[in-house]
Design an enzyme around this catalytic site. Structure first.
Site, short mmCIF file in Angstrom:
data_model
loop_
_atom_site.label_atom_id
_atom_site.label_comp_id
_atom_site.label_asym_id
_atom_site.label_seq_id
_atom_site.Cartn_x
_atom_site.Cartn_y
_atom_site.Cartn_z
N THR A 49 10.96 -6.91 -11.80
CA THR A 49 10.39 -8.26 -11.92
C THR A 49 9.30 -8.45 -10.88
OG1 THR A 49 12.46 -9.13 -12.76
CG2 THR A 49 10.95 -10.73 -11.78
N CYS A 90 -1.54 11.78 22.46
CA CYS A 90 -1.93 13.11 21.98
C CYS A 90 -1.03 14.17 22.56
CB CYS A 90 -3.33 13.47 22.44
SG CYS A 90 -4.53 12.29 22.02
N SER A 124 -3.97 -3.53 -0.38
CA SER A 124 -2.84 -4.20 0.25
C SER A 124 -3.23 -5.63 0.58
CB SER A 124 -2.48 -3.44 1.52
OG SER A 124 -1.67 -4.23 2.35
N ALA A 125 -2.45 -6.60 0.11
CA ALA A 125 -2.83 -8.01 0.28
C ALA A 125 -2.83 -8.46 1.74
CB ALA A 125 -1.89 -8.90 -0.52
N ALA A 178 0.82 -1.21 0.00
CA ALA A 178 0.00 0.00 0.00
C ALA A 178 0.85 1.26 0.00
CB ALA A 178 -0.92 -0.01 1.22
N THR A 179 1.96 1.22 0.69
CA THR A 179 2.81 2.42 0.75
C THR A 179 3.26 2.81 -0.65
OG1 THR A 179 3.54 1.94 2.98
CG2 THR A 179 5.00 3.32 1.67
N1 PMP Z 1 -2.80 3.03 4.17
C1 PMP Z 1 -3.41 2.74 5.31
C2 PMP Z 1 -4.80 3.26 5.57
C3 PMP Z 1 -2.77 1.95 6.28
O1 PMP Z 1 -3.38 1.66 7.42
C4 PMP Z 1 -1.46 1.48 6.00
C5 PMP Z 1 -0.74 0.65 7.03
N2 PMP Z 1 -1.26 -0.64 7.14
C6 PMP Z 1 -0.87 1.80 4.77
C7 PMP Z 1 -1.56 2.59 3.89
C8 PMP Z 1 0.51 1.31 4.43
O2 PMP Z 1 0.50 -0.07 4.33
P1 PMP Z 1 1.86 -0.92 4.16
O3 PMP Z 1 2.70 -0.53 5.36
O4 PMP Z 1 1.41 -2.31 4.22
O5 PMP Z 1 2.50 -0.51 2.91
#
Ligand code: PMP
Length: 404
Positions: A238, A326, A200-201, A72-73
């Site tokens: 790859t 916080c 994200s898998a 996801a990042t």
């Molecule tokens: N987006 C959201 C909403 C997340 O909670 C996260 C972390 N799990 C990420 C992106 C990034 O995911 P990852 O660290 O698996 O790349």
């Protein structure tokens, strides 16, 4: 000792059925999809294509609109930086909610340094963005709106369909980060009006190190990794074939089983929510009470540090997550030590009495007995922390002096 995993928002265990589907691509079919002139490469290419179709099916997209990434990042970075660079001539203004993940927020930093302007969208006390604010924020030079589908820390589901409609009316790209929601609640890229969607898998019982970006046909992106021409030039390198096969398997299972999982998780989540609310005083739930991820229960407790709660929970075999503190004021630490949770701040949690929140995120393997175990230990832990808290003792003294 109990071993209760209530931290599925950080990651989920791999479904054994997914692992079975990945195995052949480690040992038997180890080919490179780009070398598809021979049988090994062909097998790998076929696996990647099949996974592309399955991942597309999860969000009602077309296979050619799925770009596999390392997670996801990377997908968020590609969406934000890739769109900003590709549409630079049209404008340099981006609108994002103020509760986005760091992989969206921090992807904006280099863009800001290059002169892009970012308008943060406020959220209400439940963490929801107002689509009308999106309408007001869009300017003639706006190129992208990014609002997540659901928030990991507080569970709130955002009104993405309304936001997507407004973005489309104004001919602005709409990106939604569906990391926390994909595979758990339905997401239809058409209904959401989304042009870019992050997946994200490992957040839906698939493997780590693989994710995807949905890129609507016709949308341009500047590639963020220079190299070969894999993934239609959007993402060089790859392919992670076993990981991609795993993501495909996880997507297919989630599509079939999401509804019963969600039903179970809603039931368990309600039991946990009601039980915590009834047994722990000075407790404040966070996020929207109804429009939230199934099995997601988040809260903070006055006079009890989130981190300490987590440590004590772990001693009892309960694993959960914390939104960071916080405020460090109560602990007398320097500002530099503080990693404030932007999400808690955005929803207006008072920094003088909140020292961190807790997120319980349940998964398909959790049980009622586990919920009940947590309900037994949490009030005991909270009481123990209050007894150690000087501010709680002050509060008690004041209460006695005030006769209250
Ligand atoms: N987006 C959201 C909403 C997340 O909670 C996260 C972390 N799990 C990420 C992106 C990034 O995911 P990852 O660290 O698996 O790349």
């Amino acid at each position: 000792m109990a071993h209760i995993f209530f931290d599925h928002i950080s990651t989920t265990p791999l479904d054994p059925r997914v692992f079975e589907e990945m195995k052949p691509y480690f040992l038997e079919w180890y080919g490179n999809p780009s070398s598809h002139i021979h049988d090994q490469g062909q097998a790998a290419l076929k696996a990647v294509d099949a996974a592309r179709t399955r991942v597309a099916g999860l969000i009602h997209a077309r296979p050619q609109e799925i770009v596999f990434t390392s997670g996801a990042t990377e997908a968020n970075n590609l969406a934000i930086k890739g769109a900003a660079e590709a549409y630079e001539k049209r404008g340099r203004h981006i609108v994002v909610s103020e509760v986005e993940h760091f992989s969206v927020m921090n992807a904006l930093l280099p863009l800001r340094n290059r002169g892009y302007e970012v308008t943060p969208l406020k959220v209400d006390s439940d963490g929801k963005a107002d689509p009308e604010d999106v309408r007001r924020a869009i300017r003639p030079d706006t190129i992208l709106v990014s609002v997540m589908h659901a928030n990991s820390e507080i569970g709130t589901i955002e009104p993405v369909a309304e936001i997507g409609r407004i973005a489309r009316e104004r001919e602005v790209l709409f990106h939604t980060d569906a990391t926390a929601s994909a595979g758990h609640i339905p997401l239809d890229v058409e209904a959401a009006g989304a042009d870019l969607v992050t997946l994200s898998a490992h957040n839906f019982y698939g493997p780590k190190g693989v994710g995807a970006l949905y890129v609507r046909e016709g949308v341009r992106l500047a590639s963020q990794i220079d190299g070969g021409f894999q993934e239609r030039g959007f993402r060089a390198g790859t392919e992670n074939v076993p990981g991609i096969a795993g993501m495909g398997a996880a997507a297919a299972i989630a599509k079939e089983e999401m509804a019963p999982w969600a039903g179970k998780l809603r039931r368990l989540g309600k039991r946990l929510w009601d039980g915590i609310g009834a047994t722990v005083s000075h407790l404040h739930f966070t996020g929207h009470p109804v429009d939230r991820l199934p099995g997601h229960v988040s809260f903070w407790v006055e006079y009890a540090e989130g981190e300490s709660l987590l440590l004590f929970l772990n001693v009892h075999g309960v694993m959960a997550a914390s939104g960071s503190a916080c405020s460090s004021n109560l602990r007398g630490r320097d500002e530099e030590d503080l990693v404030a949770s932007p999400v808690l701040r955005a929803i207006g949690v008072p920094s003088d009495i909140c020292t961190g929140s807790i997120t319980f995120s349940l998964g398909k393997g959790n049980t009622e007995e586990e919920v009940d175990s947590v309900l037994r230990v949490l009030p005991v832990i909270a009481k123990r922390l209050w007894e150690m808290s000087p501010t709680y003792l002050d509060y008690q003294k004041q209460k006695v002096q005030g006769g209250g």
